[in-house]
Write a protein that holds these residues in place. Structure first.
Motif: not given
Length: 710
Positions: A57, A68-69, A72, A86, A88, A98, A102
């Motif tokens: 992330y 992934t970011t 999401t 998430t 990470a 983060y 996260v």
């Protein structure tokens, strides 16, 4: 030669033809029917409450973190009533700052962290997990630590595969097979990837879903305004972006520039992106500086721009907006996806690319031009054709933009949600009451590898032979045996992506010691070296020579350093012939293990394969002569490093197709394992104070630490 690219030019390029894009909800014909149906039901209620995504992330800088970011945030935007967070994965000890999305962090190499993450997800009553998989982002051999987390989760898992290998090594295949088994559904980003899963892993087609790589929604518009903001107004812009490394093939575009400039003098090639962190850690800026030097040598330095940094999405939009031609001249064709190429196609760019797997699929049907790898002439011809033919360029842009509508993140988010809801609706792993696992139900965890004593015992010459408690004993000097063992350890840790700042330095130190120890005239290793660097013998023991062969073979077969592999191969080639004159079964066995490691990289080297056959047959024959009903062993005694003997028979028998060798190796190993087990089930190796002769009493004390390593 054209003027400085930062100056405004008098030439004005008219804006390309405006293209009417399809509606936002349009789905390309490649999208599976179930997703089409789900996306038509735009007003259907979403039944999921909690979704957890596992992967890297931002602010970590890598493609998986960006993906992934973006995934999401896209799901969160499209389905605001669904709770999404998430887990990470951290590749540095300090972790990252983060955002609030996260909710849990795992240190990549901390196996216990994967267990804790499973507990965290289970107790928080998550409906479904979306796992992002890439071999290099999880700890353990071939990223195997992620299997611990997956096996303990009690909710369904949908795994997105960012890398699919057509020829995985045995460890990679084993890990991937298990990931597929533990996943209710597997998402790939291309039909080619789906084909490899069927071909290599035998996956059921119903378990595979194709969803293209997501992209930001970039409008199809004129390049003029973007060029003005970037200081290249009036120029024709070729663009490459992404993390730099030697496999990117950027040098071939630079070599193509002289021919392109003859036809289109106002051309600039923009390379956007910093050197890949792993490349920079091991090789510094060698690749990028080499590209700059090449541009100067070819006289095109005023036509090349390097933006040597990681750019934001807003900046990337500017660079893409200014590009007339986007190119991915990659040298490795075994690439199953590319976020940069997806972004360029979705932005409606005319693309020139080498035919790696993903590019072949994404640029089909006139959406781009494919050229052979490492072919500057072909690159030049393709780019000249695009820049010279407005109709062709507009057609390619229109087709790319049309195809890209299914790839914008809102569309991709809806496709993912359709899959996640389906696997939950079908049951998957049904929720059950959470039970904390007691120690007897958890796999035993191992402590982190601690190299502090290894480093303390290593100086500028190599690994010292002995210590008094933990203090190096200079009186005993050095030996090939210990430096070979150390080299083997570091090579295995390097392959396992163990995080240690000086792994490469340690590899060089031990390998340099072996290089110095080899008597180039006799082809044999010396063994003992005094602390004042005087060899105490002209020729070492056969066993120390065999152990050196084993270590060198492991470097050739497993090391990630080309320099180390090159030197190790040269030493291996020089030292191997002497082994055929040896009489020590352990020297044969050490060498056989090294040969098998060597053949991981050079299968088909008939000279080495012949030595393997000779030594393996000798080892097999002495076992058959010595073995008895109560003594299935190779010698009339057990001494040190006993397990190397059956180990050698097992690996040779496996690859030589000799079932008799495999059976004999297993029988000896099982007997040895039983013999070296205490009454309470602990490892109890033969003591070195007397060893163990057939028919006598075994020595119980002074076991050597090397026994724990085989």
């Amino acid at each position: 030669m054209r003027a400085d690219f930062n100056q405004q030019q008098s030439v004005t390029i008219p804006p390309p033809e405006r293209v009417t894009l399809p509606p936002k909800n349009r789905v390309d014909m490649l999208v599976p029917a179930i997703i089409k149906e789900e996306m038509r039901r735009t007003n259907a209620p979403v039944t999921l409450e909690k979704i957890q995504i596992i992967g890297n992330y931002v602010p970590r800088r890598c493609g998986i973190a960006t993906f992934t970011t973006d995934l999401t945030e896209a799901i969160a935007a499209e389905f605001p009533r669904v709770g999404i967070s998430t887990v990470a994965i951290n590749d540095i000890e300090t972790g990252y700052e983060y955002p609030g999305r996260v909710g849990f962090e795992i240190a990549e190499k901390d196996l216990g962290g994967y267990h804790r993450a499973a507990d965290f997800l289970n107790i928080n009553d998550v409906d479904v997990v979306s796992l992002q998989h890439e071999y290099g982002i999880y700890g353990g051999k071939a990223g195997s630590y992620i299997l611990q987390l997956m096996s303990e989760l009690r909710m369904p898992i949908v795994t997105t595969l960012h890398t699919i290998l057509r020829e995985p090594n045995p460890f990679q295949k084993e890990v991937m097979d298990k990931i597929i088994e533990l996943s209710e559904r597997v998402v790939v980003m291309s039909e080619t990837g789906a084909g490899f899963l069927r071909e290599v892993h035998g996956i059921d087609e119903s378990k595979v879903q194709v969803i293209h790589h997501g992209i930001r929604d970039v409008r199809f518009e004129s390049t003029r305004a973007y060029k003005e903001r970037l200081g290249v107004a009036g120029d024709q812009v070729i663009l490459t972006f992404g993390l730099l490394g030697p496999d990117k093939g950027i040098e071939n575009v630079i070599q193509a520039l002289p021919k392109i400039i003859l036809k289109h003098p106002n051309t600039v090639y923009m390379v956007v992106g910093e050197t890949h962190p792993n490349i920079r850690a091991h090789h510094g800026e060698t690749y990028r500086l080499g590209l700059e030097r090449l541009a100067r040598e070819l006289g095109v330095a005023s036509h090349v721009v390097f933006h040597n940094r990681f750019v934001s999405d807003a900046e990337l939009k500017e660079f893409l907006g200014a590009a007339d031609v986007y190119t991915t001249p990659y040298l490795k064709l075994q690439q199953i996806t590319s976020g940069t190429l997806a972004y360029a196609v979705g932005s409606g760019k005319a693309v020139v690319s080498t035919p790696y797997w993903y590019a072949e699929e994404l640029l089909a049907n006139g959406r781009g031009i494919l050229v052979p790898p490492a072919d500057p002439q072909a690159i030049a011809d393709a780019i000249i054709e695009i820049l010279s033919n407005d109709g062709l360029r507009r057609s390619m842009r229109r087709k790319a933009a049309d195809f890209g509508r299914q790839m914008v993140w809102p569309s991709v988010a809806r496709q993912y949600m359709a899959v996640l809801e389906e696997v939950v609706a079908k049951g998957g792993r049904r929720k059950q009451r959470f039970h904390t696992k007691t120690l007897d139900l958890r796999p035993a965890s191992l402590p982190d590898v601690n190299l502090s004593h290894l480093r303390q015992m290593t100086d500028d010459t190599g690994m010292l032979q002995h210590a008094t408690y933990t203090v190096p004993n200079y009186d005993e000097g050095y030996c090939v045996d210990d430096n070979a063992r150390a080299l083997t350890l570091i090579t295995l840790l390097d392959e396992d992506t163990y995080e240690a700042k000086d792994l490469r330095q340690l590899t060089s130190r031990y390998l340099a010691f072996l290089n110095h120890a080899l008597n180039k005239e006799t082809g044999k290793f010396r063994n003992f070296l005094s602390y004042d660097r005087r060899w105490l013998e002209d020729e070492g023991s056969e066993d120390s020579h065999g152990r050196a062969i084993e270590a060198l073979g492991r470097v050739v077969g497993r090391s990630s350093s080309d320099a180390a592999r090159g030197l190790a191969k040269r030493l291996f080639d020089h030292a191997l012939p002497a082994v055929t004159d040896f009489s020590s079964p352990r020297a044969w066995a050490f060498s056989l293990v090294g040969i098998e490691e060597y053949l991981r990289s050079f299968m088909g080297d008939s000279r080495v394969e012949q030595v393997r056959e000779t030594l393996a047959n000798r080892l097999f024959e002495i076992r058959n002569r010595t073995t008895g009903e109560d003594w299935p062993w190779f010698e009339e005694y057990l001494t040190y490093c006993n397990s190397i003997l059956p180990h050698a028979l097992l690996v040779c028998g496996q690859w030589m197709g000799r079932g008799d060798m495999v059976s004999a190796g297993l029988a000896s190993l099982e007997w040895l394992a039983d013999l070296q087990r205490s009454t309470d089930g602990l490892f109890w190796p033969i003591g070195s104070n007397g060893f163990y002769s057939r028919g006598s009493t075994r020595a119980e004390f002074d076991q050597q630490p090397v026994e724990a390593g085989g």
